[in-house]
Every structure is written in structure tokens, then in C-alpha cells.
Design a protein around this motif. Structure first.
Motif, short mmCIF file in Angstrom:
data_model
loop_
_atom_site.label_atom_id
_atom_site.label_comp_id
_atom_site.label_asym_id
_atom_site.label_seq_id
_atom_site.Cartn_x
_atom_site.Cartn_y
_atom_site.Cartn_z
N ILE A 1 0.84 -1.21 0.00
CA ILE A 1 0.00 0.00 0.00
C ILE A 1 0.87 1.25 0.00
N VAL A 2 1.92 1.26 0.82
CA VAL A 2 2.82 2.41 0.88
C VAL A 2 3.51 2.61 -0.47
N ALA A 3 3.83 1.52 -1.15
CA ALA A 3 4.52 1.61 -2.45
C ALA A 3 3.70 2.38 -3.47
N GLU A 4 2.37 2.30 -3.39
CA GLU A 4 1.52 2.99 -4.36
C GLU A 4 1.12 4.38 -3.90
N GLY A 5 1.47 4.73 -2.66
CA GLY A 5 1.03 6.02 -2.13
C GLY A 5 1.88 7.20 -2.54
N GLY A 6 3.06 6.94 -3.08
CA GLY A 6 3.97 8.02 -3.42
C GLY A 6 5.24 7.91 -2.60
N SER A 7 6.05 8.96 -2.66
CA SER A 7 7.33 8.93 -1.95
C SER A 7 7.14 8.81 -0.45
N THR A 8 6.12 9.46 0.09
CA THR A 8 5.81 9.42 1.52
C THR A 8 4.31 9.31 1.70
N VAL A 9 3.88 8.52 2.66
CA VAL A 9 2.45 8.37 2.94
C VAL A 9 2.19 8.77 4.39
N GLU A 10 1.25 9.68 4.58
CA GLU A 10 0.90 10.15 5.91
C GLU A 10 0.25 9.01 6.70
N TYR A 11 0.52 8.96 8.00
CA TYR A 11 -0.02 7.88 8.82
C TYR A 11 -1.55 7.87 8.81
N PRO A 12 -2.26 9.02 8.97
CA PRO A 12 -3.73 8.96 8.93
C PRO A 12 -4.26 8.41 7.61
N LEU A 13 -3.63 8.78 6.50
CA LEU A 13 -4.07 8.27 5.21
C LEU A 13 -3.80 6.78 5.10
N LEU A 14 -2.65 6.34 5.56
CA LEU A 14 -2.32 4.92 5.52
C LEU A 14 -3.31 4.11 6.36
N ARG A 15 -3.65 4.65 7.49
CA ARG A 15 -4.62 3.94 8.35
C ARG A 15 -5.97 3.82 7.66
N ALA A 16 -6.39 4.91 6.96
CA ALA A 16 -7.68 4.88 6.27
C ALA A 16 -7.68 3.89 5.11
N VAL A 17 -6.56 3.72 4.47
CA VAL A 17 -6.50 2.85 3.28
C VAL A 17 -6.26 1.40 3.66
N ALA A 18 -5.46 1.16 4.69
CA ALA A 18 -5.06 -0.21 5.01
C ALA A 18 -6.22 -1.09 5.47
N GLY A 19 -7.21 -0.51 6.09
CA GLY A 19 -8.34 -1.31 6.57
C GLY A 19 -8.00 -2.18 7.77
N LEU A 20 -6.97 -1.82 8.53
CA LEU A 20 -6.55 -2.55 9.72
C LEU A 20 -6.90 -1.74 10.96
N THR A 21 -7.00 -2.43 12.08
CA THR A 21 -7.14 -1.69 13.34
C THR A 21 -5.82 -0.99 13.62
N GLU A 22 -5.84 -0.05 14.50
CA GLU A 22 -4.63 0.70 14.79
C GLU A 22 -3.54 -0.21 15.36
N ASP A 23 -3.93 -1.15 16.21
CA ASP A 23 -2.93 -2.07 16.76
C ASP A 23 -2.33 -2.93 15.66
N GLU A 24 -3.20 -3.43 14.75
CA GLU A 24 -2.71 -4.27 13.65
C GLU A 24 -1.78 -3.47 12.74
N LEU A 25 -2.14 -2.23 12.47
CA LEU A 25 -1.30 -1.40 11.60
C LEU A 25 0.05 -1.12 12.24
N ILE A 26 0.04 -0.83 13.53
CA ILE A 26 1.31 -0.55 14.21
C ILE A 26 2.22 -1.78 14.21
N GLU A 27 1.64 -2.96 14.43
CA GLU A 27 2.45 -4.18 14.40
C GLU A 27 3.02 -4.41 13.01
N ALA A 28 2.20 -4.18 11.98
CA ALA A 28 2.69 -4.36 10.61
C ALA A 28 3.81 -3.37 10.31
#
Length: 1021
Positions: free
Chosen positions: A295-322
Motif C-alpha cells: 500500500i505504501v509503495a503505491e502512495g507516493g514517496s511518503t504516505v501520511e499515517y492517517p491516510l495509511l490507516r484509512a487505506v489499510a483497513g486494519l485496526t490501529e494495533d494491527e497497523l502498528i504491528e505491521a
């Protein structure tokens, strides 16, 4: 929160690059002495550019420098406009808020196009010099900011830079002259293929002595061994060193990847493929981490954490572990501000992105776009619109992508990023047919275009048409300096209009083509303009009709002067007024005022232009106000009001200088140089001409500057410099656009140069060509100096056998040409009187009364050089007539004082020789002597020996070295030596010029004076 997770795969020891780091630190030292430094660091991906930059920034920080880093963003049609500068300035704004605000004071709205935090971006103006103005403001702001502190500006990944970023960087590299500033830009050399847009910039920078290039090579085996020792914190096995060195080929990043793979136990899966090498550590991550990395690879050079969280579809704990797993594997990094994530190396991101299936890539991009649609706060406002356009485009959804891309094009235009606007408009044109009809029908020109719809319809209610986009793209290409592309777009549009008859649209595109063809040197633009005129003929008044009429009147004024142009200008004013197009009307009134002045209604014409000048300045139409200043100062010079012309040109240069209208400012300096020349302020004139060359962006004003320098060189007797500047002027003006205001002065210079070199046949040929081309209405101001120069050359050449043979015919030609020239004001009446006297001198019929009339005509004009020449002639005539020597003495002294003050060497030499013959003092302290004996040899005054005098006499008759040798009974080699000595003593470069000096100064007879140039000419448009 994940910064400390990263595993050790980077060597804590800085390996190699000692010389490169020393060069960077040395630049930092020089910058501290207020010498701005520019450096380019190139190398293949993974070779160590980032590590070198980091080491340098640490050294800069230890020295107290303020560091700002910005990276180019691989996103959008070509890149996010000004992305690295925006990021770096935002960093400076956080660290030096008060200082940066003070440096930008007064220009916040314009600079907000690059740093939105400074204020609201204005909607205009938009013109071909908008970008240049913005760049100049940026340069001055950086200089002020770095006046009392060292600023280090690092721009990374220049291979991804958008066109506007590249142009701004080049501008800064060329123009920064003060301040404690270091600019460092890095780029990936292996990506810069033959057609890469960065390649021309690198070539340009190579020609600048102020820019230092640093190319990083791969590590050798010893350096790889040191890198491995640093990573492993132990001496590596030599077999492992050999293996890693062979597989990495000395690429520092690949060395790290190979070590990391072995540490994670995935070495068994390594292949020879670079792509597989980069992907292998991603594939051993947990599934959730792999998903986040993709997902980060398609987001551009840098992906903001709030945007990544919205796109990933994971809970915050799952996203942080990933993220913890990806950061721990040294694949992702947290951004310095902690607001987002990026790949540690772009090569890995590219490999991951390339590994996605097409459907998978489209789905990820759609989710990014949908997330941003649902929450405006996920990304910065200035990035949102361009990223939305990119995500929807790569989501393969034309219905969503078309309006998003068009909105991004508007945002690019507001930032004066016209090249990026063009790329986005081209992308919109590609999407046009695939977008649903209902989507296209809902679009309106008023929302997405800045060009008034050529169809004349209401832009708020009429659906956007493909031709509207082509019109907007044409203007974007022109403003962005891509005139070739603009020309192709107009051709595409006119091809479409062959099937869809729309005369107003077609006329608009033909009018644009006329301007583009002329600007590119493909012609004078008349054929295209004639087509536009045919199309609007008989149609009701409209903006397009008014634009065509304005251009037609202006074209006629510059190329084919005549009474019909005034009628066209008056119609343009009328039509523009009827449709409420005040900007077009003001432009038409400038042309009308100039034509009124040319046709004899001087006071009315000047008044019209003065009114436009004031109105345009009040409305903020600085380009029009500048044009009014140019034409007004040109007309004032034509009327002999040179001091007023200088004052007005200075005011105009200051006005347009603030608006950074560089070409218009260059024309202003050119006109100023001409008037300063007339007033005898030659040093100031030379500086104004040089400023024309420095400031001018287009060929024509630079040609004007070169011509003015040629006039000065000719008057000062510097014939070699005259030839150089004349050639430069010809090259700038070209052969495609022979405007009389440019053509006639170049003939004048060619006549003066040929006369100075003793080429009387060439003088006559140049005059014949000039007369055949014609002296149109209003161009007497350029013709009188030309005819005067030719007449003076004929008089100076009297006694030359080759010149005497055709003199009667040449004199008759000049008299006939002069009969048709106007003398509406005293300055041209004086030129006519001077010409009459010179033609009589050429026939050996001039008298004291003739030259007395010339001096009387010139004396009130404030033309010191012209007056000094006339006084010399009058003194010469008095002495030749046997008049009272005391009447000639003050004339000689006054003329000599002027010549010395101006540096007019040719005139000074003639006056010295004449005074020596007459035994008259040239200064008050010099005692008068007795008249020289008739057989006094003036050659002695030039240091010529008796033998050299004899050789020069034969050179003056056109004899070759062999003929001289036979005549004087010497060898040809000895004759050659004498000729070389003579050339050196006379300060000339060739035999023809030596012969001209001998005849001009009458070294073997009565003294004569050379043909100094008349004043240069003003430009107008």
C-alpha cells in the motif's frame, strides 16, 4: 514511535567519499564568506548519495548552519510542482519563522505559490513572464534570509523533479550572487537516459563555472570490506567479502541488502535478479506487513499515517504491528516529523510497485482516492488535488479521473507551474473520449480554463469542450516556454476545426499560431494572421475579433507601416470597448497612439499612450504599462527629447522590474541606452545595453542590446568589437522577421564598419540593399543616420581610385533617397543639413557657409557627439579656405574635449592631426605655433619611419606585398614585416583598414575626418 525498531544494516562507519565530503565542507566554508555555492551530486541508485548528504548535513549542523531538506515527489503527470522547494521552505519557516517572514515581506502572496503558509495565492496575473517573476522573488528571498546566517538547502531525487522545479533550480544556480547559501541537489545518474528531461539541465549546469558536479562511483573491494566490518561490528570473512563484492558490484545499498538477507536467514532464496534481491526481504514479512508495504509503495514517496490507516483497513494495533515489522526489517522508515512513512530506499519501493498486479494497483489507488474524498484533512491542502488526480488516474476510472486531473491543472496554473499544467491538460485530453458523456457535459470552462472561450459563449453555462482544453493547453505551453509544443497543439485544434466549422475558435488558434511562428523564427506570422482576419470578417464584435485586430495593427506597425494600420488599430479599440475587454482595448490604444505619432499627430499620439500608461498601472496590467513606457520613450527619442526619454524609460524599468517582466525591462534598458548615447552619456549607455543582454530572455531585446554595444564600439574606433556585436545582433534578430526598426539600424552599422575598414564597395552595396528594402512611414528616424554615414564614407574616400569611379552615381542615389524622407522635428532637419554638406564634401564643393549651417542646426539639440563632428568639419573648412585661424581654434578645442570625454578615439585622432598641421593648440595651456609648412609629413605623428611611410602609401593604393617589394626594390618578406609594423602603429587589424586610415586622415594630403556613427535606434512593439 517506531524509530528505534530499525535493525542494524547500515554501517556506523562512513566509508570512502572523503574527497567528496571535503568538497562539500569546503563549499560550506566559502558560503560563510558570502559566496553562494551550488553543487550537484550524481550517482547510480544505491551508490551512497543519501549517506554522503547526511554526513555533510551533520558537519553543517556542527558549524551552526540552518539545514533544510526537500525531496522531489514521484507523483502526478510529471511531479508535484515545486515539491522539494515547498518542503525545504516549510522547514525553514518552522525554524526561522520571523526571519523568513521578513525576507518575504511585501511579496507574500506571490511566494505563497511555493510556500502556502505565507498567505493566499492570488488568481493572477498569468503571462509568459509570470514564472520568471516568481523565480526572481524566490532568489531575492533566499539571499535576504542567508544574509547573516548560513543556509544549506538540499534537494533530493532531482531525477523525479517536475519542470518548474528544474527551471527554478537552474535560475537560482545562475542568478544567486550574494548570501551565505549552499544549494545541494542529488540525482540518480542511471535514470537519466538520453531523453530524460533532467539531461538538458545537467548539460547547462556543466557550462556554469559556479556549479560543482560530484559523481559518486561504486566501492572497490577494500571499501566494501570496511562497510561490512562496520555493519557486522567485526572483521568479515574474506570469502564473504568476495561473495558480497561480486554480487553487489560495489553498490553500497546492495551490500546492505545482502547482509540483511543473510541476517534474516533468507540467503538461500537469493537469485541473480536485482528485482528478486530487493523483494526477498519483503516476502519474509508477516502478511499484514507485506500488505502495508504494498500500500505504501503505491502512495507516493511518503504516505501520511492517517491516510495509511484509512487505506489499510486494519485496526490501529494491527497497523502498528505491521509497520513495526516493516521498519524492523529496514524496509520502511518513519519520516523525521513522525507524521508518515516512506521506503528506506526508492529502489525497493519501485520493485514492490512493479510486483503488483494491474488490478491490485488500480484497487489500491482507488482506495487512496476514496479515503481522501471522505476526509480532506488526511493530506496537506496543496498536495491533495494533485494526488487525487494521480490516484484516480491510476485507478483506471475516467469518470473520476477527468475532473480530478482538470482540477489539478488549475492548481498548477495558480502556482505558475505551467509545464505541469500542460502535462495535466494533456492527460485530460487522453481521458476525454473514455469519460462518460454525462461527466463531460457537467464540466464548465469557467471552472477549468483561464482562456476566454474562443467560441464567445458564456463559460459558466456552456459545457467544456475538447477545443477549450486545447486552447488552455496552447497558452500553458506558451507560458511554460514550450512554444514548439504549443504550435503542435494549435495544429491539432485546427485539424479538428476542419470538421467542426467554428470561425471564432479557428481565428483564435490562427492568431496564436501567428505569434508562435514569429516567436520560433519560422516566419513573420503574417500568413497565419491573414487567415484569422478572414475568419472574423463580417462576424459580430467579440473578444477574438478584437484580439485579431490588435495583432494585425501591431504587426503592420512593425513590419509594413502605412496609413491602413491606424484604421485597424482604431477598429480594434472600438471592438474591444464594445465587448468590455478593457485589457485588449488598452493594448490597442498603445498601438493606435504609436501610429498617430508616426503619421504626424504627435501630441495626440503621445497623449493616448500616456493615458494608457497611467490606466494600465492603476489596474495592475504591468505588461501593458511596460509596453506603453517602451513606445512612449521610443517616440520621445524620435522627437529629439532624449532626456525625457531616459527619465521615462527609467521609470518604466523600475515598474516592470517589480513585476519581474524581464523582456519588457530589457527593451526599456535598450531604449535607455539609445537615448543616453544621444546625450553623450556613453558609459551609462554601455551599462544599460549590457543590462539589456543580462535581463533579456527573448532574442529580439538581446539583439537590441548587441546593436547598441556595436554603435558604441564603432564610435570609439573599436572595429573588431563592432563586428562581433553586429554579428551577435544579426544572430538574435535572425532573417525571418525583418522589421524595419531592426533592419535599418543593422544596415547603418554595416555601412560604418565597411567604411572604417576601407571597403567603399561594400558601403555602396549595403546602402543599395537598404534603399531597396525601403524606409516606411515613421522610419525616417532610422534612415537619416544611415544615409549620413554613407555620405560621410563617400567624402572620406575621395581620392581613392576605386571610390572615385562610382562616386557620382553613389552621391545621386543618396540625394534621391533623402528627398523622400520626412524632417518633422529639428533633430532630423539637422541631419538633413548635415547630409547635404557631406554630399557636397564628397564632390569637393563644400564651403564654410555649408558647415556653419550644420553647426547652427545641431547646437540646440543636446547631441554632443554629433556637434563635435560638425565643429571638426567647420574648423577644417575654415582652415582650408584660409580663414582666420583663431576662428578655427575654439572649434577644434571644443570638439577635442568632447571626443576625449566620450572616448571617441577616431574623432580625437583626426582632430589631433588637423591641429598639428595648423599648429593650433587643443587645450588652453598649449601655446599656438606657426602654420605648418605645406610639405610637413603627418605620418611622423603616428611614429612611422620614412620607409614605412612609403610602404603605407602603396598599401593605400591597394598594392600587394610583392608589388610593394618590386616598387621599392625590397624582398616580399621585408615588405611583409613593414606592413605588420604599420598595422601595429596604426592600431588596425588589416590592410584595408590601414588604407582607410591613411586616406581618412589624409596622411599624404589634406586632412579628412572618418564616418562616426549616428545615434542608435529605439525599440518599440
Amino acid at each position: 514511535m517506531l524509530d528505534a525498531v530499525e535493525t542494524r544494516s547500515v554501517s556506523p562507519v562512513f566509508v570512502g567519499r572523503a574527497d567528496e565530503l571535503a568538497a562539500l565542507v569546503d563549499a560550506l566554508t566559502r558560503a560563510a564568506g558570502h559566496e553562494p555555492q551550488a553543487l550537484l551530486i550524481g550517482g547510480e541508485a544505491g551508490v551512497g548519495k543519501t549517506r554522503l548528504t547526511e554526513e555533510f548535513l551533520e558537519a553543517a549542523g556542527r558549524r551552526g548552519a540552518v539545514v533544510a531538506v526537500g525531496g522531489c515527489v514521484e507523483i502526478g503527470a510529471e511531479g508535484l510542482p515545486f515539491a522539494p522547494f515547498s518542503t525545504a521552505l516549510r522547514s525553514l519557516h518552522r525554524r526561522l519563522p520571523d526571519e523568513l517572514t521578513a525576507a518575504a515581506a511585501g511579496q507574500e502572496d506571490e511566494l505563497a505559490r511555493i510556500l502556502p503558509e505565507l498567505g493566499d495565492t492570488p488568481r493572477g496575473p498569468h503571462d509568459e513572464e509570470s514564472t520568471a517573476r516568481l523565480f526572481e522573488l524566490m532568489a531575492r528571498m533566499l539571499e535576504r534570509l542567508a544574509a547573516d546566517r548560513t543556509i544549506v538547502l538540499v534537494l533530493e531525487d532531482l531525477h523525479w523533479a517536475d519542470t518548474s522545479t528544474r527551471h527554478l533550480l537552474a535560475y537560482l544556480f545562475r542568478t544567486l550572487v550574494s548570501g551565505r547559501l549552499v544549494i545541494v541537489a542529488t540525482y540518480r545518474a542511471d535514470d537519466v537516459h538520453r531523453r530524460h528531461p533532467l539531461r538538458p539541465l545537467l548539460a547547462e549546469m556543466d557550462r556554469l563555472r559556479t556549479v560543482q558536479r560530484i559523481e559518486l562511483s561504486r566501492f572497490n573491494r577494500a571499501e566494501v570490506r570496511r562497510q561490512l566490518a562496520g555493519i557486522l561490528a567485526a572483521q568479515p570473512d574474506e570469502g564473504f567479502v568476495d561473495s558480497v563484492f561480486e554480487r553487489s558490484d560495489g553498490n553500497a545499498f546492495f551490500v546492505e541488502e545482502l547482509v540483511a538477507c543473510r541476517a534474516s536467514g533468507c540467503h538461500a532464496g537469493l537469485t541473480e535478479s536485482l528485482r528478486d534481491l530487493l523483494l526477498v526481504r519483503v516476502e519474509v514479512l508477516p502478511d499484514a506487513a507485506q500488505r502495508v508495504v504494498r500500500i505504501v509503495a503505491e502512495g507516493g514517496s511518503t504516505v501520511e499515517y492517517p491516510l495509511l490507516r484509512a487505506v489499510a483497513g486494519l485496526t490501529e494495533d494491527e497497523l502498528i504491528e505491521a509497520l513495526r515489522a516493516a521498519v524492523g526489517a529496514n524496509i520502511l522508515l518513519a519520516t523525521p516529523d513522525g507524521d508518515g512513512y516512506r521506503f528506506r530506499h526508492s529502489l525497493v519501493r519501485e520493485a514492490v510497485s512493479d510486483d503488483l498486479l494491474p488490478g491490485e494497483r488500480a484497487r489500491v489507488n482507488r482506495r487512496y482516492a476514496e479515503a481522501m474524498e471522505g476526509d480532506d484533512s488526511l493530506v496537506r491542502a496543496e498536495e491533495r488535488v494533485i494526488r487525487m488526480a494521480t490516484y484516480w488516474y491510476h485507478a483506471n476510472d475516467p469518470a473520476k479521473a477527468l475532473p480530478a486531473v482538470l482540477a489539478a491543472s488549475v492548481a498548477a496554473r495558480r502556482r505558475h507551474a505551467y509545464s505541469e499544467q500542460l502535462r495535466l491538460l494533456e492527460r485530460a485530453l487522453d481521458l476525454w473520449e473514455s469519460a462518460p458523456a454525462e461527466v463531460r457535459d457537467a464540466l464548465r470552462p469557467v471552472d477549468y480554463t483561464d482562456v476566454y472561450p474562443p467560441c464567445g459563449c458564456d463559460p459558466a453555462t456552456t459545457p467544456l469542450a475538447r477545443l477549450d482544453l486545447l486552447a488552455e493547453a496552447t497558452v500553458a505551453a506558451r507560458f511554460g516556454g514550450e512554444r514548439e509544443r504549443a504550435l503542435k497543439i494549435t495544429k491539432m485544434a485546427l485539424r479538428l476545426l476542419e470538421e467542426d466549422h467554428d470561425p471564432l475558435r479557428a481565428a483564435w488558434f490562427w492568431n496564436e499560431r501567428s505569434s508562435l511562428v514569429a516567436g520560433l523564427g519560422r516566419g513573420d506570422g503574417w500568413e497565419e494572421l491573414a487567415r484569422a482576419q478572414e475568419l472574423v470578417q463580417g462576424l459580430p464584435p467579440s473578444h477574438v475579433h478584437a484580439q485579431v485586430l490588435v495583432r494585425a495593427a501591431g504587426w503592420g506597425m512593425l513590419h509594413n507601416p502605412g496609413p491602413g494600420n491606424l484604421e485597424a488599430a482604431e477598429r480594434a479599440v472600438e471592438y474591444a470597448h464594445m465587448v468590455g475587454a478593457e485589457e485588449i482595448e488598452l493594448n490597442a490604444r498603445i498601438t493606435m497612439g504609436s501610429l498617430l505619432a508616426d503619421s504626424g499627430e504627435r501630441d495626440r499620439g503621445l497623449a493616448v499612450m500616456a493615458e494608457v500608461k497611467e490606466r494600465a498601472s492603476a489596474l495592475g496590467y504591468f505588461m501593458l504599462a511596460g509596453r506603453a513606457h517602451i513606445n512612449l520613450s521610443s517616440q520621445l527619442e524620435s522627437l529629439g527629447r532624449s532626456a525625457e526619454a531616459v527619465e521615462l524609460a527609467q521609470q518604466g524599468a523600475e515598474l516592470v522590474g517589480k513585476a519581474r517582466l524581464l523582456d519588457i525591462q530589457a527593451w526599456m534598458f535598450g531604449n535607455m541606452a539609445e537615448s543616453l548615447y544621444s546625450l553623450g552619456r556613453w558609459d551609462e549607455a554601455a551599462e544599460a545595453a549590457r543590462r539589456t543582454l543580462r535581463v533579456g530572455q527573448s532574442a529580439a531585446p538581446r539583439g537590441s542590446g548587441a546593436a547598441r554595444l556595436a554603435y558604441l564600439a564603432l564610435a570609439r574606433g573599436e572595429l573588431s568589437e563592432t563586428a562581433t556585436q553586429l554579428a551577435a545582433a544579426h544572430a538574435h534578430f535572425g532573417t525571418h522577421d525583418t522589421q524595419p526598426q531592426h533592419r535599418i539600424p543593422l544596415y547603418r552599422l554595416a555601412v560604418g564598419l565597411a567604411a572604417g575598414e576601407g571597403r567603399i564597395a561594400d558601403v555602396r552595396a549595403e546602402v543599395a540593399d537598404a534603399i531597396a528594402a525601403g524606409f516606411p512611414l515613421g522610419h525616417h528616424r532610422y534612415a537619416w543616420p544611415l544615409l549620413l554615414a554613407a555620405a560621410t564614407a563617400e567624402a572620406d574616400a575621395r581620392g581613392l581610385p576605386a571610390a572615385d569611379a562610382g562616386r557620382d552615381a553613389a552621391v545621386a542615389v543618396l540625394r534621391d533617397a533623402a528627398r523622400n524622407l520626412a524632417t518633422p522635428v529639428p533633430v532630423w532637419e539637422a541631419h538633413a543639413e548635415y547630409l547635404r554638406a557631406e554630399l557636397l564634401r564628397a564632390e569637393d564643393k563644400d564651403t564654410v557657409r555649408d558647415w556653419t549651417s550644420v553647426v547652427q542646426a545641431i547646437s540646440p539639440l543636446d547631441r554632443p557627439y554629433l556637434l563635435a563632428r560638425a565643429r571638426h568639419r567647420l574648423a577644417e573648412a575654415r582652415l582650408a579656405a584660409g580663414c582666420d585661424r583663431e576662428q578655427a581654434a575654439p572649434l577644434l578645442r571644443d570638439a577635442y574635449a568632447t571626443a576625449e570625454l566620450l572616448g571617441a578615439r577616431r574623432l580625437s585622432e583626426c582632430l589631433v592631426l588637423l591641429a598639428q598641421r595648423a599648429r593650433l593648440p587643443l587645450t588652453a595651456a598649449e601655446p599656438a605655433g606657426q602654420p605648418a609648412a605645406p610639405d610637413t609629413d603627418p605620418a611622423e605623428a603616428l611614429g612611422l619611419t620614412s620607409r614605412e611611410r612609403d610602404v603605407l602609401r602603396l598599401v593605400a593604393t591597394g598594392s600587394t606585398n610583392r608589388q610593394i617589394a618590386e616598387e621599392l626594390f625590397i624582398s616580399p618578406k621585408t615588405a611583409s614585416v613593414h606592413v605588420s609594423n604599420i598595422l601595429a602603429k596604426l592600431g588596425v587589424s588589416g590592410r584595408g583598414e590601414a588604407a582607410a586610415v591613411a586616406h581618412r586622415l589624409r596622411l599624404f594630403g589634406p586632412a579628412l575626418h572618418p564616418a562616426p556613427p549616428a545615434p542608435a535606434v529605439s525599440g518599440r512593439g
